[in-house]
Design a protein around this motif. Structure first.
Motif, PDB file in Angstrom:
ATOM      1  N   ALA A 568      34.485  48.247  33.057  1.00 53.38           N
ATOM      2  CA  ALA A 568      34.701  47.859  34.448  1.00 53.38           C
ATOM      3  C   ALA A 568      35.672  46.692  34.454  1.00 53.38           C
ATOM      4  O   ALA A 568      35.710  45.891  33.516  1.00 53.38           O
ATOM      5  CB  ALA A 568      33.402  47.487  35.139  1.00 53.38           C
ATOM      6  N   LEU A 569      36.461  46.622  35.500  1.00 53.34           N
ATOM      7  CA  LEU A 569      37.433  45.542  35.661  1.00 53.34           C
ATOM      8  C   LEU A 569      37.167  44.809  36.960  1.00 53.34           C
ATOM      9  O   LEU A 569      36.962  45.445  38.004  1.00 53.34           O
ATOM     10  CB  LEU A 569      38.858  46.094  35.715  1.00 53.34           C
ATOM     11  N   LEU A 570      37.167  43.507  36.914  1.00 51.84           N
ATOM     12  CA  LEU A 570      37.243  42.720  38.139  1.00 51.84           C
ATOM     13  C   LEU A 570      38.720  42.425  38.376  1.00 51.84           C
ATOM     14  O   LEU A 570      39.370  41.766  37.559  1.00 51.84           O
ATOM     15  CB  LEU A 570      36.459  41.418  38.009  1.00 51.84           C
ATOM     16  N   ARG A 571      39.243  42.934  39.474  1.00 55.51           N
ATOM     17  CA  ARG A 571      40.645  42.707  39.825  1.00 55.51           C
ATOM     18  C   ARG A 571      40.697  41.724  40.983  1.00 55.51           C
ATOM     19  O   ARG A 571      40.065  41.945  42.022  1.00 55.51           O
ATOM     20  CB  ARG A 571      41.332  44.010  40.222  1.00 55.51           C
ATOM     21  N   GLY A 572      41.440  40.645  40.813  1.00 59.57           N
ATOM     22  CA  GLY A 572      41.586  39.657  41.875  1.00 59.57           C
ATOM     23  C   GLY A 572      43.040  39.450  42.223  1.00 59.57           C
ATOM     24  O   GLY A 572      43.921  39.569  41.367  1.00 59.57           O
ATOM     25  N   SER A 573      43.310  39.148  43.495  1.00 58.00           N
ATOM     26  CA  SER A 573      44.680  38.874  43.927  1.00 58.00           C
ATOM     27  C   SER A 573      44.669  37.828  45.025  1.00 58.00           C
ATOM     28  O   SER A 573      43.710  37.729  45.800  1.00 58.00           O
ATOM     29  CB  SER A 573      45.370  40.156  44.419  1.00 58.00           C
ATOM     30  N   LEU A 641      29.538  37.764  43.771  1.00 55.01           N
ATOM     31  CA  LEU A 641      30.928  37.773  44.200  1.00 55.01           C
ATOM     32  C   LEU A 641      31.039  37.837  45.721  1.00 55.01           C
ATOM     33  O   LEU A 641      31.904  37.188  46.316  1.00 55.01           O
ATOM     34  CB  LEU A 641      31.661  38.959  43.566  1.00 55.01           C
ATOM     35  N   PHE A 642      30.165  38.622  46.371  1.00 56.20           N
ATOM     36  CA  PHE A 642      30.209  38.727  47.827  1.00 56.20           C
ATOM     37  C   PHE A 642      29.919  37.384  48.499  1.00 56.20           C
ATOM     38  O   PHE A 642      30.476  37.077  49.559  1.00 56.20           O
ATOM     39  CB  PHE A 642      29.205  39.772  48.317  1.00 56.20           C
ATOM     40  N   THR A 643      29.082  36.600  47.901  1.00 56.31           N
ATOM     41  CA  THR A 643      28.669  35.336  48.533  1.00 56.31           C
ATOM     42  C   THR A 643      29.530  34.147  48.120  1.00 56.31           C
ATOM     43  O   THR A 643      29.534  33.131  48.813  1.00 56.31           O
ATOM     44  CB  THR A 643      27.198  35.031  48.203  1.00 56.31           C
ATOM     45  N   HIS A 644      30.261  34.248  47.013  1.00 60.34           N
ATOM     46  CA  HIS A 644      30.986  33.081  46.508  1.00 60.34           C
ATOM     47  C   HIS A 644      32.504  33.228  46.508  1.00 60.34           C
ATOM     48  O   HIS A 644      33.206  32.241  46.290  1.00 60.34           O
ATOM     49  CB  HIS A 644      30.525  32.749  45.080  1.00 60.34           C
ATOM     50  N   ALA A 645      33.014  34.410  46.739  1.00 60.79           N
ATOM     51  CA  ALA A 645      34.472  34.573  46.718  1.00 60.79           C
ATOM     52  C   ALA A 645      35.103  33.885  47.918  1.00 60.79           C
ATOM     53  O   ALA A 645      34.655  34.074  49.054  1.00 60.79           O
ATOM     54  CB  ALA A 645      34.832  36.054  46.724  1.00 60.79           C
ATOM     55  N   PRO A 646      36.138  33.058  47.719  1.00 64.43           N
ATOM     56  CA  PRO A 646      36.813  32.414  48.851  1.00 64.43           C
ATOM     57  C   PRO A 646      37.582  33.429  49.682  1.00 64.43           C
ATOM     58  O   PRO A 646      37.977  34.493  49.194  1.00 64.43           O
ATOM     59  CB  PRO A 646      37.760  31.421  48.175  1.00 64.43           C
ATOM     60  N   HIS A 647      37.799  33.118  50.955  1.00 59.02           N
ATOM     61  CA  HIS A 647      38.510  34.043  51.841  1.00 59.02           C
ATOM     62  C   HIS A 647      39.955  34.267  51.403  1.00 59.02           C
ATOM     63  O   HIS A 647      40.559  35.295  51.747  1.00 59.02           O
ATOM     64  CB  HIS A 647      38.491  33.515  53.279  1.00 59.02           C
ATOM     65  N   SER A 648      40.500  33.331  50.652  1.00 61.42           N
ATOM     66  CA  SER A 648      41.902  33.454  50.240  1.00 61.42           C
ATOM     67  C   SER A 648      42.101  34.419  49.076  1.00 61.42           C
ATOM     68  O   SER A 648      43.234  34.721  48.705  1.00 61.42           O
ATOM     69  CB  SER A 648      42.450  32.074  49.843  1.00 61.42           C
ATOM     70  N   VAL A 649      41.007  34.895  48.500  1.00 60.00           N
ATOM     71  CA  VAL A 649      41.083  35.773  47.334  1.00 60.00           C
ATOM     72  C   VAL A 649      40.565  37.164  47.692  1.00 60.00           C
ATOM     73  O   VAL A 649      39.481  37.307  48.262  1.00 60.00           O
ATOM     74  CB  VAL A 649      40.270  35.201  46.155  1.00 60.00           C
TER      75      VAL A 649
END
Length: 660
Positions: A568-573, A641-649
């Motif tokens: 599995a990959l976590l892809r972030g942008s 991830l749903f609770t801690h990811a910033p809106h900019s990511v």
């Protein structure tokens, strides 16, 4: 009071309660319009209940409950729940993905005023199947009332489509429906015509993104209403509302197009297998070059392997494959002398030739000879492709474009040159060599302005002498007059860091080779390479998929790659690199705290293209030898991830990625 739980197309892992006193349990799966903030949204009812845990003053009333189209069935909802869970994607967007776009709008549904006309084709009768084809049909039909996965490995030209047609005929005879998936839109016209010619009185529709919104919605409604017996489509058709499904066929099952590349990254082939299991029906995976995962499953006995080893056309044999030395000098001719002489011979005989190069445009690089400046995309940090006919430089990743530079942007020199070649440059070179030859270029650029169905007719009618194309041209097409295939610029895949690159290259080349000599005339294949001793080419010359696959599997076993592990990959942008880096580091630490010792967690790295569309990209790979254990970890991790990811990511978990 009656309350409904509604799935909405929002990046939130939750359902929403609304009051809807007219709703009944029979409305589960129906569309509903509900207020959301200052706006309204279309959702799907997933539950009807007589109480809610939320305070009544916090629960809004549903605006409209539509009963104008059939609801999503219990079986489809089950498949969607599985999709959401397995691919770690919010249930709301997954459920709404199953609806055509026109049914996700807040206005009332209105059928199209003009329906698309049916294609008029001449009715054809079934040809006599050879012994291998008949054996394949008999084997599968003996188990037509149970779930089994059949891997139909047939060499190119072995008549897999005729096997499909016979299986469909028998399935329809039992009063059941059929779902047939193809990897790309461009393959649908030809196979649709073949099925319509064989089953002219049977309701059939194709479902793919190339169909207009209203027409696609009407076709979906026709399927849900039971008016349609055969559904043909691309990966999105896996969610077609077929209530009496009796057979699923996945043509070219190895093709990466079955994996969604954005948003919910599901694999339609794997969901087809789950759907077959839910319905206790056979699933047929067809390919000349099966994916190594499918091949391994067949070797382990999970799939039933059936081989077609002979070409179906009487007298047709596999083409001879010859390797020719690639000239790596920048100033060398575009086409080698061996290819030029072979094309000349076909022109003399009135036969067709195909030049395969998997790169569109004129050239991939515009360079300054004085300072070595390269024309690059400002938003992707990758090189711009020269499209000389349109006098444009284009980025094939974000679609940025500008006029071709006539002087260097660094030293202002006018001494600019192009490096490499694409389909347009090959086309131009061919026109210079043979001005009177009828040359047809097929790539995603040319198909934007021309009808692919019309071009196929021209090729079959012998109105084309030389074809130039990308991988669009090598998938599933049968051109009887085509006797020569030349593949150029193929070695780049051998330099790739992607462990699947060799598999893709072998598949492409064997598929390309399979276009030659499908009629009575012998075929020839020329492949340019600087590495003629590579094991891949040695297996290719002998048309020996099994040797290549077994060698490749042994390498993957040694290195611990799939199918000997699960990934599995976590892809972030993000538009800013710093918050993206911080999020990815924190996400990695959060997974480490879950203490799954059997999961290998790699470092955060940038992919090969680390910036696309002015967004930086990072990824984090994890792998495990237990699929259930990996799923358990991903479920816990995604909650974080749903609770801690910033809106900019922006982020997505890609389960079973096909590009790492």
């Amino acid at each position: 009071m009656i309350f409904i739980e509604v799935a909405l197309d929002l990046p939130l892992n939750t359902l929403f309660d609304y009051q809807c006193d007219e709703a009944t349990p029979d409305d589960i799966g129906r569309r509903v319009k509900v207020p959301f903030g200052r706006d309204e949204k279309v959702g799907v009812i997933l539950n009807v209940k007589d109480h809610s845990t939320l305070p009544l003053d916090k629960i809004k009333k549903a605006t409209t409950l539509w009963r104008d189209v059939p609801p999503l069935s219990e079986e489809i909802l089950r498949l969607l729940h599985f999709t959401s869970h397995y691919y770690q994607h919010p249930l709301g967007p997954v459920v709404l993905h199953a609806l055509p776009p026109a049914l996700k709008k807040t206005n009332d549904w209105q059928a199209p005023k003009k329906r698309s006309k049916a294609i008029n084709v001449a009715v054809t009768s079934a040809p006599q199947l050879n012994l291998e084809q008949r054996h394949a049909c008999d084997e599968i039909n003996q188990h037509d009332d149970e779930f089994r996965i059949w891997l139909l490995q047939g060499i190119t030209g072995s008549g897999k489509t005729e096997v499909y047609l016979e299986l469909v005929r028998q399935t329809l005879g039992r009063g059941k429906q059929v779902l047939i998936l193809v990897p790309e839109i461009n393959l649908t016209p030809l196979i649709e015509q073949r099925f319509q010619a064989r089953f002219p009185a049977t309701g059939m529709v194709s479902l793919h993104s190339g169909v207009g919104e209203k027409e696609r919605a009407q076709r979906w409604i026709d399927v849900a209403s039971g008016k349609i017996q055969i559904v043909l489509g691309t990966r999105l058709a896996i969610f077609a509302p077929l209530d009496h499904l009796g057979l699923i066929i996945i043509d070219e099952e190895h093709d990466s197009s079955y994996k969604q590349a954005e948003g919910m990254r599901y694999h339609a082939r794997d969901l087809a297998i789950m759907r077959g299991q839910y319905n206790a029906i056979p699933v047929v995976l067809g390919s000349a070059t099966p994916s190594l995962e499918s091949w391994w499953n067949a070797k382990q006995g999970r799939y039933q392997l059936i081989k077609l080893t002979e070409r179906a056309h009487q007298g047709a044999t596999l083409p001879d494959i010859q390797l020719i030395k690639a000239n790596l000098k920048h100033d060398s001719p575009t086409l080698s002398l061996e290819i030029i002489h072979a094309i000349e011979e076909r022109l003399t005989k009135g036969q067709q030739s195909l030049i395969f190069i998997n790169r569109r445009g004129f050239a991939p690089v515009l360079m300054c000879n004085q300072c070595q400046w390269l024309a690059t995309c400002p938003d992707c940090q990758t090189r711009l492709v020269v499209h000389r006919r349109q006098q444009r430089l284009r980025c094939h990743h974000c679609n940025y474009q500008r006029p071709i530079d006539h002087h260097c942007r660094q030293c202002h020199s006018e001494d600019l040159t192009t490096l490499g070649e694409g389909t347009q440059k090959i086309e131009e070179s061919l026109q210079e060599l043979w001005p009177k030859a009828r040359i047809l270029r097929i790539d995603s650029d040319s198909l934007q302005s021309k009808s692919w169905a019309t071009q196929i007719q021209d090729i079959h009618a012998g109105e084309v002498d030389i074809l130039v194309g990308t991988q669009i041209l090598i998938k599933g097409h049968d051109f009887p007059k085509l006797t020569l295939v030349a593949a150029i610029n193929v070695d780049s895949a051998l330099y790739s860091s992607d462990f699947r690159a060799s598999e893709r290259l072998f598949t492409q080349l064997l598929q390309a080779a399979g276009r030659a000599g499908r009629g009575s005339d012998k075929g020839q294949v020329l492949i340019e390479t600087a590495f003629p001793q590579h094991p891949l080419f040695e297996a290719l010359i002998d048309h020996d998929y099994q040797r290549f696959a077994d060698n490749e599997l042994e390498e993957r076993r040694l290195f611990g790659f799939p199918p000997f592990c699960y990934q599995a990959l976590l892809r972030g942008s993000a538009t800013e690199l710093s918050p993206l880096q911080q999020f990815m580091r924190e996400a990695r630490e959060a997974l480490k705290r879950l203490s799954y010792e059997d999961i290998t967690l790699f470092d955060v790295v940038a992919p090969t293209l680390h910036k696309i569309g002015n967004k930086y990209r990072l990824q984090l790979l994890l792998q495990c030898h237990s699929r259930p254990l990996l799923q358990q970890a991903l479920s816990q991790w995604s909650d974080y991830l749903f609770t801690h990811a910033p809106h900019s990511v922006n982020w997505v978990i890609d389960v079973d990625p096909i590009d790492c």
